[in-house]
Design a protein around this motif. Structure first.
Motif, PDB file in Angstrom:
ATOM      1  N   LYS A 153       0.836  -1.199   0.000  1.00 48.75           N
ATOM      2  CA  LYS A 153       0.000   0.000   0.000  1.00 48.75           C
ATOM      3  C   LYS A 153       0.874   1.254   0.000  1.00 48.75           C
ATOM      4  O   LYS A 153       1.888   1.296   0.683  1.00 48.75           O
ATOM      5  CB  LYS A 153      -0.916  -0.030   1.226  1.00 48.75           C
ATOM      6  CG  LYS A 153      -1.852  -1.232   1.226  1.00 48.75           C
ATOM      7  CD  LYS A 153      -2.615  -1.378   2.523  1.00 48.75           C
ATOM      8  CE  LYS A 153      -1.728  -1.841   3.673  1.00 48.75           C
ATOM      9  NZ  LYS A 153      -2.509  -2.159   4.893  1.00 48.75           N
ATOM     10  N   ASP A 177      -6.283   2.551  -5.228  1.00 52.73           N
ATOM     11  CA  ASP A 177      -6.203   2.400  -3.774  1.00 52.73           C
ATOM     12  C   ASP A 177      -5.134   3.281  -3.147  1.00 52.73           C
ATOM     13  O   ASP A 177      -5.082   3.423  -1.921  1.00 52.73           O
ATOM     14  CB  ASP A 177      -5.914   0.943  -3.405  1.00 52.73           C
ATOM     15  CG  ASP A 177      -7.061   0.017  -3.782  1.00 52.73           C
ATOM     16  OD1 ASP A 177      -8.220   0.483  -3.706  1.00 52.73           O
ATOM     17  OD2 ASP A 177      -6.804  -1.135  -4.153  1.00 52.73           O
ATOM     18  N   LEU A 196      -9.735   4.069   2.877  1.00 55.22           N
ATOM     19  CA  LEU A 196      -8.989   2.822   2.736  1.00 55.22           C
ATOM     20  C   LEU A 196      -9.864   1.593   2.951  1.00 55.22           C
ATOM     21  O   LEU A 196      -9.414   0.468   2.749  1.00 55.22           O
ATOM     22  CB  LEU A 196      -7.826   2.796   3.743  1.00 55.22           C
ATOM     23  CG  LEU A 196      -6.791   3.921   3.595  1.00 55.22           C
ATOM     24  CD1 LEU A 196      -5.795   3.867   4.740  1.00 55.22           C
ATOM     25  CD2 LEU A 196      -6.072   3.821   2.269  1.00 55.22           C
TER      26      LEU A 196
END
Length: 368
Positions: free
Chosen positions: A41, A98, A357
């Motif tokens: 991430k 994302d 998120l």
């Protein structure tokens, strides 16, 4: 290339080499990340400086510190403002929806420092499906034909983004943002540098430190500056001058050294007198008694509202009050910064980012 050799080269060529290195790093990392289907991430911190203003460098330093603590499972990638275009293709190819974009905080939300506004517009327009958050800013477009026209362009672009959060760092900016950006979430927190506490280790203090600006935001004449010097010399035998703008570019590699050098100057002063916003904030976070003076807009007095409870930072627009304020400050024994007041405000930023998120809220910020 050998780093020692690289430092001997002209800055323009060093930036060229660095741009290539940074692009290759981003591309390599993001390509690797995509092989594992986005399991790594990423938060992109976009718009950090390489110019001479250490207040802006302190903002980046504090942002990175804040994000590492709040989102320890995320990789942080910093993209300097003047390298953005070198890295846009890489971001377009390898970033995912994302990923989060954090845009640099500061006092450049407007037309005074328009390159930074162009950086924000570029990211906001090119990444419509990503969460984007503008870290604590002062907004100032000015009441001119140009200012109104550019403000309207910014309103239209920002308002069209489906997941953009704006953070104001003082009440006036918050009210302007709330009224002008009704389609975006707007938060109010202190300047992110207030999340730091640099009191320790303490240093021996001696004399006054004058941190008075010499740029277009100054409202003081040469006579005013001479008065500040004279008032100070009547109370202190040692007068040192400094500025948060150091008149030379500051690279990412040199940032920590330059910041610590300046912060140590503050820690060695008995009293700081400043019209710099980050002069006032640096005094606060180093537990240094300070007289803060106003500038041409509301960012200093507005930010003072967050820290006036400390007692060892005083604000005035009246230079004639400097002698009495010096006497007041010299009576304060062992001032000590406590940044706990800011944590609950910064947790709004964490919550905003965590909501996008689709996971439990990240760690509440532990200030340091």
């Amino acid at each position: 290339m050998n780093q020692a050799l690289e430092k001997l080269l002209p800055l323009s060529f060093r930036n060229y080499v660095s741009n290539i290195r940074v692009y290759q790093y981003y591309k390599g990392y993001l390509s690797y990340r995509n092989q594992y289907k986005g399991k790594s991430k990423t938060i992109f911190v976009v718009g950090s400086p390489e110019h001479d203003n250490l207040g802006d460098h302190a903002i980046t330093y504090a942002q990175m510190n804040f994000l590492r603590k709040a989102f320890p499972d995320y990789t942080l990638i910093e993209i300097v403002a003047n390298r953005l275009m070198h890295n846009m293709r890489c971001l377009e190819l390898y970033s995912t929806p994302d990923d989060i974009f954090v845009l640099q905080g500061g006092g450049n939300f407007g037309i005074e420092y328009f390159r930074e506004e162009e950086v924000r517009r570029k990211i906001i327009s090119e990444f419509p499906n990503n969460k984007i958050i503008v870290f604590p800013q002062t907004i100032y477009f000015g009441d001119t034909e140009l200012g109104r026209a550019e403000f309207k362009k910014t309103q239209d672009l920002y308002g069209s983004h489906k997941d953009l959060t704006l953070v104001a760092r003082e009440a006036t900016s918050y009210e302007i943002m709330k009224a002008g950006f009704r389609n975006n979430d707007v938060l109010l927190t202190p300047d992110i540098v207030m999340s730091l506490d640099l009191t320790d280790p303490p240093k021996e203090r001696k004399g006054a430190l004058l941190c008075i600006r010499a740029d277009k935001e100054s409202i003081f004449s040469d006579q005013d500056k001479a008065s500040i010097q004279n008032y100070s010399s009547k109370h202190f035998s040692q007068i040192t001058t400094t500025d948060t703008c150091i008149l030379r570019p500051v690279s990412l590699e040199d940032r920590d050294h330059e910041l610590n050098t300046l912060w140590n100057q503050f820690k060695e002063a008995e009293v700081v007198i400043t019209d710099r916003l980050h002069g006032m904030i640096f005094a606060a976070i180093t537990s240094t008694p300070c007289i803060a003076l106003g500038n041409y807009n509301y960012k200093v007095v507005g930010s003072y509202e967050w820290i006036k409870h400390l007692g060892y930072v005083k604000f005035t627009n009246d230079l004639n009050r400097i002698p009495e304020l010096i006497e007041e400050l010299r009576q304060i024994e062992h001032p000590r910064y406590n940044n706990e007041f800011s944590a609950r405000h910064y947790n709004q930023i964490i919550q905003s980012m965590s909501d996008s998120l689709n996971e439990p809220s990240a760690s509440s910020i532990v200030t340091a």
